[in-house]
Design a protein around this motif. Structure first.
Motif, mmCIF file in Angstrom:
data_model
loop_
_atom_site.group_PDB
_atom_site.id
_atom_site.type_symbol
_atom_site.label_atom_id
_atom_site.label_comp_id
_atom_site.label_asym_id
_atom_site.label_seq_id
_atom_site.Cartn_x
_atom_site.Cartn_y
_atom_site.Cartn_z
ATOM 1 N N GLY A 251 2.748 -4.794 6.434
ATOM 2 C CA GLY A 251 1.661 -4.195 5.662
ATOM 3 C C GLY A 251 0.893 -3.145 6.437
ATOM 4 O O GLY A 251 0.479 -2.119 5.878
ATOM 5 N N MET A 252 0.690 -3.374 7.724
ATOM 6 C CA MET A 252 0.023 -2.381 8.558
ATOM 7 C C MET A 252 0.748 -1.051 8.515
ATOM 8 O O MET A 252 0.131 0.016 8.540
ATOM 9 N N GLY A 253 2.078 -1.122 8.431
ATOM 10 C CA GLY A 253 2.872 0.094 8.414
ATOM 11 C C GLY A 253 2.936 0.757 7.054
ATOM 12 O O GLY A 253 2.496 1.890 6.876
ATOM 13 N N PHE A 254 3.472 0.043 6.050
ATOM 14 C CA PHE A 254 3.763 0.711 4.787
ATOM 15 C C PHE A 254 2.512 1.172 4.063
ATOM 16 O O PHE A 254 2.535 2.155 3.297
ATOM 17 N N SER A 255 1.387 0.494 4.281
ATOM 18 C CA SER A 255 0.137 0.922 3.662
ATOM 19 C C SER A 255 -0.205 2.357 4.024
ATOM 20 O O SER A 255 -0.845 3.070 3.254
ATOM 21 N N ASN A 256 0.244 2.777 5.190
ATOM 22 C CA ASN A 256 -0.115 4.099 5.694
ATOM 23 C C ASN A 256 0.952 5.166 5.467
ATOM 24 O O ASN A 256 0.687 6.348 5.698
ATOM 25 N N VAL A 257 2.163 4.773 5.059
ATOM 26 C CA VAL A 257 3.220 5.781 4.844
ATOM 27 C C VAL A 257 3.905 5.670 3.492
ATOM 28 O O VAL A 257 4.699 6.533 3.142
ATOM 29 N N GLY A 258 3.637 4.637 2.739
ATOM 30 C CA GLY A 258 4.233 4.509 1.417
ATOM 31 C C GLY A 258 5.563 3.782 1.421
ATOM 32 O O GLY A 258 6.054 3.331 2.457
ATOM 33 N N LEU A 259 6.158 3.691 0.222
ATOM 34 C CA LEU A 259 7.385 2.921 0.041
ATOM 35 C C LEU A 259 8.463 3.810 -0.569
ATOM 36 O O LEU A 259 8.609 4.950 -0.167
ATOM 37 N N GLY A 260 9.241 3.292 -1.511
ATOM 38 C CA GLY A 260 10.351 4.069 -2.039
ATOM 39 C C GLY A 260 10.846 3.563 -3.369
ATOM 40 O O GLY A 260 10.112 2.953 -4.153
ATOM 41 N N LEU A 261 12.134 3.764 -3.623
ATOM 42 C CA LEU A 261 12.719 3.533 -4.932
ATOM 43 C C LEU A 261 12.807 2.057 -5.303
ATOM 44 O O LEU A 261 12.768 1.723 -6.495
#
Length: 384
Positions: A251-261
């Motif tokens: 969560g620390m990571g994806f919250s700041n760069v987003g996700l995908g398909l």
């Protein structure tokens, strides 16, 4: 020049017994009235009551809003806003998985930014002017990482769609990651939320916005989650402790760069069929990994190594990409994830409209491979 941003909680507590710090944080921050946001089952099965007991022991005044359901709706948020205002609460204690914590975020934002009371106007990056009413978040699942993200998802039931809100003002000020709060998860919920956490880590690792700091977080999360999930699903306390940490790191990571398909295609399934979000993500993950593999450089090798794939370092790039996809697929099979969309109730006649919704989802543009509506239709149909 690219400028990268990192937003995290002000404070977080980790480990068994971490919820004992809830009362200290309430007192330290000078809060006078708490609204506990949770669901009826977490009260019925005496999970949320563990935190309520801490509040009572510390003589902290609180009221409860327990009208949360899976895939919370606009109406659930609006009812929560009314409950918060009626209680005259000056902070929220959100207890649960993504649904209660996401609802608390929307409640907290609207209480301080009443011009967004329709809820729907919060979709995307709404540009709210004020931080949410302070939120103290206690997760009870090892998956969503809602306690550390700036995202939340609400369902528009009238239009059969889920919409993602992205707002730095909604992040909980304090998170309490206590594995004791997660021991009550049934196996199915443990598996689906755990695979959701793995999806966060993998999508965050390969998304277009990924960079060195988030790569560091995501690869560590992939390693922790892939080695702990089977034990966690079996009910092992140490496994659940590790999963609690792994999902938070993701969560620390994806919250700041987003996700995908994967998330872009999973959100409509929840809106149309009320499919649990983690199940939808877990079912789709291997398929979309395979679709993306030619657009990820050496990153699938790193994923394979983190997951313990034998000889991943020596394989050809083509081989290691397939091995990473297979490792994720096998993990899903081992923990009981459905392997077709038909098992989730998806109907072929709905696919064209669902694909349109997926193409518009805020997560989809972050995918490393650009995708058309026609390709999304093909992907859905390939899993029916």
């Amino acid at each position: 020049m690219v400028v990268n941003r990192m937003i995290l909680n002000e404070s977080s507590y980790f480990g068994k017994g971490a919820i004992q710090e809830v009362a200290n944080e309430v007192h330290k921050r000078g809060f006078k009235k708490v609204l506990v946001v949770t669901d009826k089952d977490l009260i019925k099965f005496e999970v949320a009551t563990k935190v309520m007991d801490v509040l009572e022991k510390a003589e902290i005044n609180y009221e409860v809003y327990d009208g949360i359901v899976p895939n919370p709706s606009i109406e659930d948020v609006q009812a929560g806003v009314k409950a918060c205002q009626a209680a005259q609460a000056d902070c929220l204690v959100a207890i649960g998985g993504g649904s209660p914590i996401d609802t608390a975020k929307a409640i907290g934002i609207i209480v301080e930014n009443p011009e967004f009371a329709d809820v729907i106007s919060l979709e995307g990056e709404a540009g709210t002017g004020k931080p949410a009413l302070p939120i103290l978040a206690v997760p009870t699942t090892s998956g969503t990482a809602a306690e550390v993200t700036i995202n939340y998802v609400i369902t528009d039931t009238k239009n059969h769609r889920k919409f993602v809100c992205v707002d730095p003002h909604d992040i909980p000020v304090v998170a309490f990651i206590d594995s004791d709060m997660m021991m009550g998860m049934p196996k199915g919920l443990c598996a689906s939320t755990g695979m959701d956490a793995l999806t966060h880590a993998i999508e965050g690792f390969i998304t277009k916005g990924a960079w060195e700091m988030t790569d560091m977080l995501h690869i560590e999360a992939i390693e922790i989650i892939s080695h702990a999930l089977r034990d966690s699903v079996a009910g092992d306390q140490d496994g659940r402790e590790k999963m609690a940490l792994g999902q938070y790191i993701a969560g620390m990571g994806f919250s700041n760069v987003g996700l995908g398909l994967v998330h872009g295609m999973a959100h409509p399934l929840s809106a149309w069929y009320n499919t649990p979000h983690g199940v939808a993500c877990a079912t789709l993950l291997p398929l979309i990994m395979d679709y993306n593999k030619e657009f990820t450089g050496e990153k699938y090798r790193e994923i394979a190594i983190a997951m313990g794939v034998a000889e991943a370092a020596e394989m050809s790039l083509s081989e290691v990409r397939d091995a990473a996809v297979q490792a994720v697929k096998q993990l899903g099979i081992d923990v009981g994830i459905p392997q077709s969309l038909a098992e989730l109730g998806v109907k072929e006649e709905d696919v064209a409209q669902i694909a349109e919704d997926a193409a518009r989802d805020v997560c989809t543009p972050g995918n490393p491979r650009d995708v058309s509506v026609e390709e999304i239709i093909m992907l859905y149909k390939s899993m029916l």
